[in-house]
Design a protein around this motif. Structure first.
Motif, PDB file in Angstrom:
ATOM      1  N   ALA A 189      42.524  -7.439 -39.818  1.00 60.73           N
ATOM      2  CA  ALA A 189      42.965  -8.003 -38.680  1.00 60.73           C
ATOM      3  C   ALA A 189      44.295  -7.337 -37.878  1.00 60.73           C
ATOM      4  CB  ALA A 189      43.447  -9.470 -38.592  1.00 60.73           C
ATOM      5  N   VAL A 190      43.882  -6.793 -36.784  1.00 60.44           N
ATOM      6  CA  VAL A 190      44.834  -6.283 -36.013  1.00 60.44           C
ATOM      7  C   VAL A 190      45.545  -7.277 -35.173  1.00 60.44           C
ATOM      8  CG1 VAL A 190      45.583  -4.617 -34.107  1.00 60.44           C
ATOM      9  CG2 VAL A 190      43.449  -3.952 -35.903  1.00 60.44           C
ATOM     10  N   THR A 191      46.995  -7.176 -35.119  1.00 58.67           N
ATOM     11  CA  THR A 191      48.060  -8.180 -34.227  1.00 58.67           C
ATOM     12  C   THR A 191      48.721  -7.299 -33.274  1.00 58.67           C
ATOM     13  OG1 THR A 191      47.996  -9.940 -36.035  1.00 58.67           O
ATOM     14  CG2 THR A 191      49.569  -9.949 -34.554  1.00 58.67           C
ATOM     15  N   LEU A 192      48.881  -7.539 -32.195  1.00 64.86           N
ATOM     16  CA  LEU A 192      49.663  -6.879 -31.572  1.00 64.86           C
ATOM     17  C   LEU A 192      50.884  -7.688 -31.001  1.00 64.86           C
ATOM     18  CD1 LEU A 192      47.082  -5.372 -28.675  1.00 64.86           C
ATOM     19  CD2 LEU A 192      47.930  -4.332 -30.815  1.00 64.86           C
ATOM     20  N   THR A 193      52.020  -7.105 -31.001  1.00 57.64           N
ATOM     21  CA  THR A 193      53.251  -7.909 -30.643  1.00 57.64           C
ATOM     22  C   THR A 193      53.316  -8.145 -29.204  1.00 57.64           C
ATOM     23  OG1 THR A 193      54.782  -5.922 -30.110  1.00 57.64           O
ATOM     24  CG2 THR A 193      54.604  -6.823 -32.603  1.00 57.64           C
ATOM     25  N   LYS A 194      54.249  -8.764 -28.518  1.00 60.00           N
ATOM     26  CA  LYS A 194      54.325  -9.113 -27.086  1.00 60.00           C
ATOM     27  C   LYS A 194      55.363  -8.139 -26.479  1.00 60.00           C
ATOM     28  CE  LYS A 194      53.172 -13.975 -27.489  1.00 60.00           C
ATOM     29  NZ  LYS A 194      53.191 -15.092 -27.174  1.00 60.00           N
ATOM     30  N   SER A 195      55.344  -6.917 -27.114  1.00 56.40           N
ATOM     31  CA  SER A 195      56.322  -5.787 -26.650  1.00 56.40           C
ATOM     32  C   SER A 195      55.782  -5.392 -25.400  1.00 56.40           C
ATOM     33  CB  SER A 195      56.275  -4.817 -27.677  1.00 56.40           C
ATOM     34  OG  SER A 195      56.858  -3.623 -26.975  1.00 56.40           O
ATOM     35  N   ALA A 196      56.805  -5.394 -24.415  1.00 55.65           N
ATOM     36  CA  ALA A 196      56.482  -4.474 -23.295  1.00 55.65           C
ATOM     37  C   ALA A 196      56.062  -3.172 -23.259  1.00 55.65           C
ATOM     38  CB  ALA A 196      57.677  -4.722 -22.375  1.00 55.65           C
ATOM     39  N   ALA A 197      56.483  -2.337 -24.466  1.00 48.17           N
ATOM     40  CA  ALA A 197      56.093  -1.069 -24.716  1.00 48.17           C
ATOM     41  C   ALA A 197      54.730  -0.695 -24.829  1.00 48.17           C
ATOM     42  CB  ALA A 197      56.680  -0.736 -26.361  1.00 48.17           C
ATOM     43  N   SER A 234      58.516   4.411 -28.897  1.00 47.85           N
ATOM     44  CA  SER A 234      59.649   4.184 -28.197  1.00 47.85           C
ATOM     45  C   SER A 234      59.044   3.625 -26.732  1.00 47.85           C
ATOM     46  CB  SER A 234      59.987   5.461 -27.898  1.00 47.85           C
ATOM     47  OG  SER A 234      60.945   5.229 -26.682  1.00 47.85           O
ATOM     48  N   PRO A 235      59.692   2.472 -26.449  1.00 42.52           N
ATOM     49  CA  PRO A 235      59.109   1.938 -24.995  1.00 42.52           C
ATOM     50  C   PRO A 235      59.026   2.994 -23.820  1.00 42.52           C
ATOM     51  CG  PRO A 235      60.574   0.226 -25.897  1.00 42.52           C
ATOM     52  CD  PRO A 235      60.709   1.740 -26.835  1.00 42.52           C
ATOM     53  N   THR A 236      60.048   3.951 -23.893  1.00 38.53           N
ATOM     54  CA  THR A 236      60.227   5.084 -22.859  1.00 38.53           C
ATOM     55  C   THR A 236      58.957   6.041 -22.965  1.00 38.53           C
ATOM     56  OG1 THR A 236      62.631   4.940 -23.393  1.00 38.53           O
ATOM     57  CG2 THR A 236      61.650   6.814 -22.020  1.00 38.53           C
ATOM     58  N   GLU A 237      58.425   6.007 -24.240  1.00 45.97           N
ATOM     59  CA  GLU A 237      57.587   6.985 -24.546  1.00 45.97           C
ATOM     60  C   GLU A 237      55.895   6.758 -24.486  1.00 45.97           C
ATOM     61  OE1 GLU A 237      59.858  10.552 -26.489  1.00 45.97           O
ATOM     62  OE2 GLU A 237      59.031   9.266 -27.891  1.00 45.97           O
ATOM     63  N   GLY A 238      55.911   5.401 -24.857  1.00 41.90           N
ATOM     64  CA  GLY A 238      54.496   4.524 -24.955  1.00 41.90           C
ATOM     65  C   GLY A 238      53.599   5.117 -26.134  1.00 41.90           C
ATOM     66  N   ILE A 288      59.283   6.925 -39.165  1.00 39.59           N
ATOM     67  CA  ILE A 288      58.808   8.338 -38.259  1.00 39.59           C
ATOM     68  C   ILE A 288      58.633   8.215 -36.751  1.00 39.59           C
ATOM     69  CG2 ILE A 288      56.411   9.181 -37.839  1.00 39.59           C
ATOM     70  CD1 ILE A 288      55.403   7.727 -40.385  1.00 39.59           C
ATOM     71  N   CYS A 289      58.537   7.261 -36.035  1.00 35.49           N
ATOM     72  CA  CYS A 289      58.859   7.049 -34.573  1.00 35.49           C
ATOM     73  C   CYS A 289      60.241   7.495 -34.425  1.00 35.49           C
ATOM     74  CB  CYS A 289      58.563   5.477 -34.247  1.00 35.49           C
ATOM     75  SG  CYS A 289      58.933   5.403 -32.426  1.00 35.49           S
ATOM     76  N   GLY A 290      61.350   7.267 -34.988  1.00 38.94           N
ATOM     77  CA  GLY A 290      62.617   7.353 -34.763  1.00 38.94           C
ATOM     78  C   GLY A 290      63.039   8.829 -34.719  1.00 38.94           C
ATOM     79  N   GLU A 291      62.281   9.334 -35.733  1.00 40.02           N
ATOM     80  CA  GLU A 291      62.407  10.963 -36.133  1.00 40.02           C
ATOM     81  C   GLU A 291      61.760  11.691 -35.085  1.00 40.02           C
ATOM     82  OE1 GLU A 291      60.661  11.390 -39.716  1.00 40.02           O
ATOM     83  OE2 GLU A 291      62.150  10.380 -41.152  1.00 40.02           O
ATOM     84  N   LYS A 292      60.644  11.131 -34.298  1.00 41.76           N
ATOM     85  CA  LYS A 292      60.045  11.956 -33.323  1.00 41.76           C
ATOM     86  C   LYS A 292      60.480  11.744 -31.960  1.00 41.76           C
ATOM     87  CE  LYS A 292      57.074  13.681 -36.366  1.00 41.76           C
ATOM     88  NZ  LYS A 292      57.152  14.998 -36.689  1.00 41.76           N
ATOM     89  N   ARG A 293      61.036  10.366 -31.795  1.00 42.39           N
ATOM     90  CA  ARG A 293      61.511  10.051 -30.280  1.00 42.39           C
ATOM     91  C   ARG A 293      62.398  11.060 -29.757  1.00 42.39           C
ATOM     92  NH1 ARG A 293      65.973   7.120 -29.137  1.00 42.39           N
ATOM     93  NH2 ARG A 293      66.992   6.344 -30.927  1.00 42.39           N
ATOM     94  N   ALA A 294      62.395  11.412 -28.431  1.00 40.18           N
ATOM     95  CA  ALA A 294      63.473  12.267 -27.744  1.00 40.18           C
ATOM     96  C   ALA A 294      64.723  11.595 -27.789  1.00 40.18           C
ATOM     97  CB  ALA A 294      62.933  12.160 -26.122  1.00 40.18           C
ATOM     98  N   ALA A 295      65.713  12.292 -27.663  1.00 39.19           N
ATOM     99  CA  ALA A 295      66.992  11.815 -27.743  1.00 39.19           C
ATOM    100  C   ALA A 295      67.368  10.815 -26.722  1.00 39.19           C
ATOM    101  CB  ALA A 295      67.960  12.949 -27.705  1.00 39.19           C
ATOM    102  N   ASN A 296      66.755  10.849 -25.566  1.00 33.15           N
ATOM    103  CA  ASN A 296      67.153   9.973 -24.455  1.00 33.15           C
ATOM    104  C   ASN A 296      66.121   8.905 -24.343  1.00 33.15           C
ATOM    105  OD1 ASN A 296      64.984  11.592 -23.596  1.00 33.15           O
ATOM    106  ND2 ASN A 296      65.644  11.820 -21.523  1.00 33.15           N
ATOM    107  N   ALA A 297      65.275   8.827 -25.238  1.00 36.38           N
ATOM    108  CA  ALA A 297      64.335   7.681 -25.054  1.00 36.38           C
ATOM    109  C   ALA A 297      64.844   6.745 -25.841  1.00 36.38           C
ATOM    110  CB  ALA A 297      62.905   8.283 -25.985  1.00 36.38           C
ATOM    111  N   ARG A 298      64.266   5.507 -25.419  1.00 35.68           N
ATOM    112  CA  ARG A 298      64.767   4.063 -26.136  1.00 35.68           C
ATOM    113  C   ARG A 298      64.191   3.970 -27.340  1.00 35.68           C
ATOM    114  NH1 ARG A 298      62.268  -0.140 -22.041  1.00 35.68           N
ATOM    115  NH2 ARG A 298      62.830  -1.395 -23.785  1.00 35.68           N
TER     116      ARG A 298
END
Length: 198
Positions: free
Chosen positions: A42-50, A75-79, A104-114
């Protein structure tokens, strides 16, 4: 595959809490009664605005064949189409899948991304907290390989990576731990524990 799948920088368009070393392993009869079927998940999506409404169906579609336990972080900035989008799949519980996806996401996101956040999870259909949990791959191996062994046997897992191993014979637990540990992608694993033993 015997280890969790870590996928970083993925464009998605294209309880372990029940276990602890102190609790000790359970026999195969108990495991068989508590484990979930390999499918459906089962796939569950959060209510994140990302994940904008326009991308929610795309994300659900992309995850329909991903094995449990899995999590997606972005990252909500990158989607979900950005370089930080990360899937961590085939773990033994949702909490460790979430941690891996966030790392993994934290290691890949841009420095200025949320900062990253988990936007989706994949669990077995009918999932309940507190039941024995194995990754889909380890659950399948339990049913297809482990249960047919007619001598002493043990199954060990690595909670942090999704790796697992089976041992047979008089030193089954030691063999299961060694099998689990040697499957680490970055070298031997140190957190393998025996969760099923007969």
């Amino acid at each position: 595959m015997r280890k969790g799948i870590w996928i970083g920088a993925v464009a998605l368009a294209a309880g372990m809490a029940a276990w602890s070393a102190a609790a000790g392993p359970v026999p195969s009869e108990t495991a068989a009664a508590q484990l979930y079927p390999v499918k459906p998940a089962a796939v569950t999506l959060t209510k994140s605005a990302a994940v904008p409404a326009a991308d929610r169906a795309l994300l659900e579609q992309a995850l329909k064949d991903v094995t449990y336990y899995a999590a997606v972080a972005v990252s909500p900035t990158e989607g979900i189409r950005g370089p930080s989008a990360a899937v961590a799949a085939n773990f033994h519980d949702i909490d460790n899948a979430r941690r891996a996806a966030m790392r993994i996401c934290g290691e890949k996101r841009a420095a200025n991304a949320r900062p990253c956040e988990v936007v989706a999870e994949v669990r077995p259909a009918g999932w309940e907290k507190g039941r024995l949990q194995l990754s889909a791959a380890a659950t399948e191996a339990f049913a297809d390989k482990y249960r047919s062994v007619r001598r002493a046997k043990a199954l060990a897992v690595s909670p942090s990576t999704g790796s697992w191993g089976i041992g047979k014979g008089g030193d089954a637990a030691t063999r299961a731990l060694a099998d689990c540990a040697r499957l680490g992608a970055a070298g031997p694993l140190v957190d393998c524990i025996v969760v099923i033993a007969d």
